[in-house]
Design an enzyme around this catalytic site. Structure first.
Site, PDB file in Angstrom:
ATOM      1  N   GLY A  15       0.829  -1.210   0.000  1.00 27.23           N
ATOM      2  CA  GLY A  15       0.000   0.000   0.000  1.00 27.23           C
ATOM      3  C   GLY A  15       0.859   1.253   0.000  1.00 27.23           C
ATOM      4  O   GLY A  15       1.831   1.331   0.741  1.00 27.23           O
ATOM      5  N   ARG A  76       0.848  -4.917  -5.090  1.00 27.78           N
ATOM      6  CA  ARG A  76       0.877  -6.075  -4.187  1.00 27.78           C
ATOM      7  C   ARG A  76       1.041  -7.281  -5.100  1.00 27.78           C
ATOM      8  O   ARG A  76       0.106  -7.670  -5.781  1.00 27.78           O
ATOM      9  CB  ARG A  76      -0.426  -6.175  -3.394  1.00 27.78           C
ATOM     10  CG  ARG A  76      -0.690  -4.987  -2.467  1.00 27.78           C
ATOM     11  CD  ARG A  76      -1.793  -5.330  -1.477  1.00 27.78           C
ATOM     12  NE  ARG A  76      -2.323  -4.142  -0.812  1.00 27.78           N
ATOM     13  CZ  ARG A  76      -1.816  -3.635   0.310  1.00 27.78           C
ATOM     14  NH1 ARG A  76      -0.753  -4.171   0.860  1.00 27.78           N
ATOM     15  NH2 ARG A  76      -2.374  -2.585   0.877  1.00 27.78           N
ATOM     16  N   ASP A 107       4.793  -5.002   6.035  1.00 27.65           N
ATOM     17  CA  ASP A 107       5.214  -6.368   6.391  1.00 27.65           C
ATOM     18  C   ASP A 107       5.202  -7.338   5.206  1.00 27.65           C
ATOM     19  O   ASP A 107       6.102  -8.176   5.085  1.00 27.65           O
ATOM     20  CB  ASP A 107       4.393  -6.900   7.575  1.00 27.65           C
ATOM     21  CG  ASP A 107       2.899  -6.844   7.343  1.00 27.65           C
ATOM     22  OD1 ASP A 107       2.462  -6.227   6.350  1.00 27.65           O
ATOM     23  OD2 ASP A 107       2.154  -7.425   8.152  1.00 27.65           O
ATOM     24  N   GLY A 108       4.210  -7.219   4.324  1.00 24.43           N
ATOM     25  CA  GLY A 108       4.173  -8.113   3.149  1.00 24.43           C
ATOM     26  C   GLY A 108       5.408  -7.908   2.289  1.00 24.43           C
ATOM     27  O   GLY A 108       6.046  -8.873   1.814  1.00 24.43           O
ATOM     28  N   THR A 130       4.258   2.466   5.668  1.00 27.04           N
ATOM     29  CA  THR A 130       2.849   2.043   5.710  1.00 27.04           C
ATOM     30  C   THR A 130       2.112   2.951   6.682  1.00 27.04           C
ATOM     31  O   THR A 130       2.670   3.310   7.726  1.00 27.04           O
ATOM     32  CB  THR A 130       2.676   0.571   6.170  1.00 27.04           C
ATOM     33  OG1 THR A 130       1.319   0.374   6.602  1.00 27.04           O
ATOM     34  CG2 THR A 130       3.595   0.190   7.321  1.00 27.04           C
ATOM     35  N   ASP A 132      -0.155   2.144   8.583  1.00 30.17           N
ATOM     36  CA  ASP A 132      -0.664   1.393   9.741  1.00 30.17           C
ATOM     37  C   ASP A 132       0.214   1.477  10.994  1.00 30.17           C
ATOM     38  O   ASP A 132      -0.250   1.158  12.085  1.00 30.17           O
ATOM     39  CB  ASP A 132      -0.833  -0.090   9.376  1.00 30.17           C
ATOM     40  CG  ASP A 132      -1.979  -0.314   8.409  1.00 30.17           C
ATOM     41  OD1 ASP A 132      -2.699   0.655   8.111  1.00 30.17           O
ATOM     42  OD2 ASP A 132      -2.151  -1.458   7.951  1.00 30.17           O
ATOM     43  N   ASP A 134       2.484  -0.585  11.867  1.00 34.39           N
ATOM     44  CA  ASP A 134       2.377  -1.922  12.468  1.00 34.39           C
ATOM     45  C   ASP A 134       3.643  -2.771  12.307  1.00 34.39           C
ATOM     46  O   ASP A 134       3.571  -3.992  12.285  1.00 34.39           O
ATOM     47  CB  ASP A 134       1.175  -2.671  11.860  1.00 34.39           C
ATOM     48  CG  ASP A 134       1.303  -2.826  10.357  1.00 34.39           C
ATOM     49  OD1 ASP A 134       2.194  -2.202   9.753  1.00 34.39           O
ATOM     50  OD2 ASP A 134       0.507  -3.587   9.774  1.00 34.39           O
ATOM     51  N   ARG A 159     -17.901  15.373  13.278  1.00 35.86           N
ATOM     52  CA  ARG A 159     -18.436  15.780  14.595  1.00 35.86           C
ATOM     53  C   ARG A 159     -19.410  16.954  14.457  1.00 35.86           C
ATOM     54  O   ARG A 159     -20.391  17.049  15.199  1.00 35.86           O
ATOM     55  CB  ARG A 159     -17.309  16.137  15.557  1.00 35.86           C
ATOM     56  CG  ARG A 159     -17.814  16.435  16.957  1.00 35.86           C
ATOM     57  CD  ARG A 159     -16.701  16.757  17.906  1.00 35.86           C
ATOM     58  NE  ARG A 159     -15.961  15.573  18.347  1.00 35.86           N
ATOM     59  CZ  ARG A 159     -16.438  14.661  19.189  1.00 35.86           C
ATOM     60  NH1 ARG A 159     -17.665  14.761  19.667  1.00 35.86           N
ATOM     61  NH2 ARG A 159     -15.704  13.638  19.556  1.00 35.86           N
ATOM     62  N   GLY A 175      -6.384  -0.019   9.380  1.00 32.26           N
ATOM     63  CA  GLY A 175      -5.638  -0.740  10.418  1.00 32.26           C
ATOM     64  C   GLY A 175      -6.183  -2.148  10.526  1.00 32.26           C
ATOM     65  O   GLY A 175      -7.063  -2.406  11.336  1.00 32.26           O
ATOM     66  N   ARG A 176      -5.675  -3.015   9.644  1.00 34.43           N
ATOM     67  CA  ARG A 176      -6.155  -4.400   9.625  1.00 34.43           C
ATOM     68  C   ARG A 176      -5.796  -5.130  10.916  1.00 34.43           C
ATOM     69  O   ARG A 176      -6.597  -5.841  11.488  1.00 34.43           O
ATOM     70  CB  ARG A 176      -5.499  -5.147   8.454  1.00 34.43           C
ATOM     71  CG  ARG A 176      -6.332  -5.222   7.230  1.00 34.43           C
ATOM     72  CD  ARG A 176      -5.542  -5.919   6.171  1.00 34.43           C
ATOM     73  NE  ARG A 176      -4.166  -5.401   6.113  1.00 34.43           N
ATOM     74  CZ  ARG A 176      -3.441  -5.353   5.022  1.00 34.43           C
ATOM     75  NH1 ARG A 176      -3.925  -5.782   3.901  1.00 34.43           N
ATOM     76  NH2 ARG A 176      -2.204  -4.880   5.038  1.00 34.43           N
ATOM     77  N   LYS A 218     -24.340  13.534  27.371  1.00 34.18           N
ATOM     78  CA  LYS A 218     -23.827  13.672  25.994  1.00 34.18           C
ATOM     79  C   LYS A 218     -24.984  13.558  25.009  1.00 34.18           C
ATOM     80  O   LYS A 218     -25.825  12.667  25.127  1.00 34.18           O
ATOM     81  CB  LYS A 218     -22.796  12.578  25.707  1.00 34.18           C
ATOM     82  CG  LYS A 218     -21.514  12.779  26.485  1.00 34.18           C
ATOM     83  CD  LYS A 218     -20.371  11.964  25.925  1.00 34.18           C
ATOM     84  CE  LYS A 218     -19.151  12.175  26.798  1.00 34.18           C
ATOM     85  NZ  LYS A 218     -17.954  11.578  26.286  1.00 34.18           N
TER      86      LYS A 218
HETATM   87  O1  F6P Z   1      -1.524  -1.710   4.816  1.00 36.34           O
HETATM   88  C1  F6P Z   1      -2.052  -0.463   4.606  1.00 36.34           C
HETATM   89  C2  F6P Z   1      -3.530  -0.530   4.340  1.00 36.34           C
HETATM   90  O2  F6P Z   1      -3.952   0.787   4.123  1.00 36.34           O
HETATM   91  C3  F6P Z   1      -4.381  -1.211   5.437  1.00 36.34           C
HETATM   92  O3  F6P Z   1      -4.681  -0.384   6.515  1.00 36.34           O
HETATM   93  C4  F6P Z   1      -5.594  -1.624   4.645  1.00 36.34           C
HETATM   94  O4  F6P Z   1      -6.235  -2.694   5.254  1.00 36.34           O
HETATM   95  C5  F6P Z   1      -5.030  -2.009   3.325  1.00 36.34           C
HETATM   96  O5  F6P Z   1      -3.817  -1.277   3.178  1.00 36.34           O
HETATM   97  C6  F6P Z   1      -5.927  -1.763   2.122  1.00 36.34           C
HETATM   98  O6  F6P Z   1      -5.253  -2.199   0.998  1.00 36.34           O
HETATM   99  P1  F6P Z   1      -5.726  -2.022  -0.499  1.00 36.34           P
HETATM  100  O7  F6P Z   1      -5.505  -0.594  -0.881  1.00 36.34           O
HETATM  101  O8  F6P Z   1      -4.862  -2.955  -1.275  1.00 36.34           O
HETATM  102  O9  F6P Z   1      -7.176  -2.386  -0.525  1.00 36.34           O
END
Ligand code: F6P
Length: 328
Positions: A15, A76, A107-108, A130, A132, A134, A159, A175-176, A218
């Site tokens: 990504g 990818r 990570d991939g 990335t 994320d 992560d 909001r 954020g998978r 609220k």
């Molecule tokens: O890894 C980054 C990310 O943005 C993730 O948060 C999300 O799940 C994924 O890529 C979406 O990927 P794609 O653009 O291939 O659908």
């Protein structure tokens, strides 16, 4: 500085993330500074397998530090997961006289980089890119800070509607596997509840907590939900569940999606990318391989690629408490 490599190739994979261009620029300009040849590979590992690369010089990367996306493009790749695919990629690197590869990705992409390094003993350095955040072993990944700011800006806008209409909004953020974006943007935008993949709050506890908020006066609420949250319901199902079990509010769902990945990188991401890009080239020149260049307490560090791929320790406890306290 003595040189263990002469020709470096750089690619972006997985990504896209804001700041990837700044990282490419830093790699290319470091090569120029240290008199190394630099090749830019297009479309990540896909392009590497198809031999899509051009030599780049310092001027090839002018005016890109402020641009989102990646001018080298990204992909990818399924084929690079096969040994046959990696063999083609290695063949093209050798054919072009490249003796080290810089992979900017998540990570991939690092999994592929590690395989290439192990199977062909080819020097590879990873730069974490990335949104994320992560990746194990680095405090920050390139793109995360920009994405956070984009998300906070979007939630602030939502909001306005939430409070004007006394509505409850569920907002899905990326954020998978990591709750970094959800948790930090949630605190930054003053969300009432934040659901992250690392903690299963459970739909019932969510309702209970929302009832409490309602009782405390609220009139609207924001719930930030990471796409990988563990409630077992997708965001629309969760929205229906909340609507059925909570009578006080009208419920709406908003999925922020890919707007989180685009846009001009923040200054933080530009500087981070520049530091990591320079660090990657210098590490290769010293003869280091199979590592990631990361950042720890503002210092550029090297982390074994294998360690960068390990599951990250759950490090959100303190922030979860801050979120709980500040949303009473
Ligand atoms: O890894 C980054 C990310 O943005 C993730 O948060 C999300 O799940 C994924 O890529 C979406 O990927 P794609 O653009 O291939 O659908």
């Amino acid at each position: 500085m003595t040189k263990k490599v002469n020709n470096i190739a750089v690619l972006t994979s997985g990504g896209d993330a804001p700041g990837m261009n700044a990282a490419i620029r830093a790699v290319v300009r470091s090569c120029s500074y240290y008199n190394l040849k630099c090749f830019g590979v297009y479309r990540g590992y896909e392009g590497l397998m198809n031999n899509e690369m051009d030599e780049l010089n310092a001027r090839s990367v002018r005016n890109i530090i402020n641009k989102g996306g990646t001018f080298l493009k990204s992909a990818r790749s399924q084929d690079f997961r096969t040994k046959e695919g990696r063999k083609k990629a290695h063949h093209n690197l050798v054919k072009n006289g490249v003796d080290a590869l810089v992979v900017i990705g998540g990570d991939g992409s690092f999994t592929g980089a590690l395989k290439l390094s192990e199977e062909f003993n080819f020097p590879v350095v990873g730069i974490p890119g990335t949104i994320d955040n992560d990746i194990n072993g680095t405090d920050y990944t390139i793109g995360y800070d920009t994405a956070l700011n984009t998300v906070v800006e979007a939630i602030d806008k939502i909001r306005d509607t939430a409070s004007s209409h006394n509505r409850l909004f569920l907002i899905e953020v990326m954020g998978r596997d990591a709750g970094d974006i959800a948790l930090n943007s949630g605190i930054g935008a003053g969300a009432e509840e934040i659901l992250i993949p690392e903690e299963d709050m459970g739909a019932d506890r969510l309702i209970e907590s929302l009832r409490k908020s309602e009782k405390s006066g609220k009139t609207s609420s924001i719930i930030v939900v990471a796409e990988g949250d563990k409630s077992g319901k997708n965001i629309f199902e969760l929205g229906e569940y909340v609507e059925e079990n909570l009578t006080g509010y009208e419920v709406r769902v908003s999925v922020l999606g890919h707007i989180q990945r685009g846009g001009s990188p923040s200054c933080f991401d530009r500087v981070l990318a520049s530091k990591l890009g320079v660090g990657a080239v210098e590490a290769l020149m010293e003869g280091q391989k199979e590592i990631m260049i990361g950042i720890s307490h503002k210092n550029v560090i090297t982390v074994p690629l294998r360690k960068a791929l390990e599951k990250r320790e759950h490090r959100h406890d303190k922030l979860i408490k801050v979120a709980d306290i500040t949303s009473v």
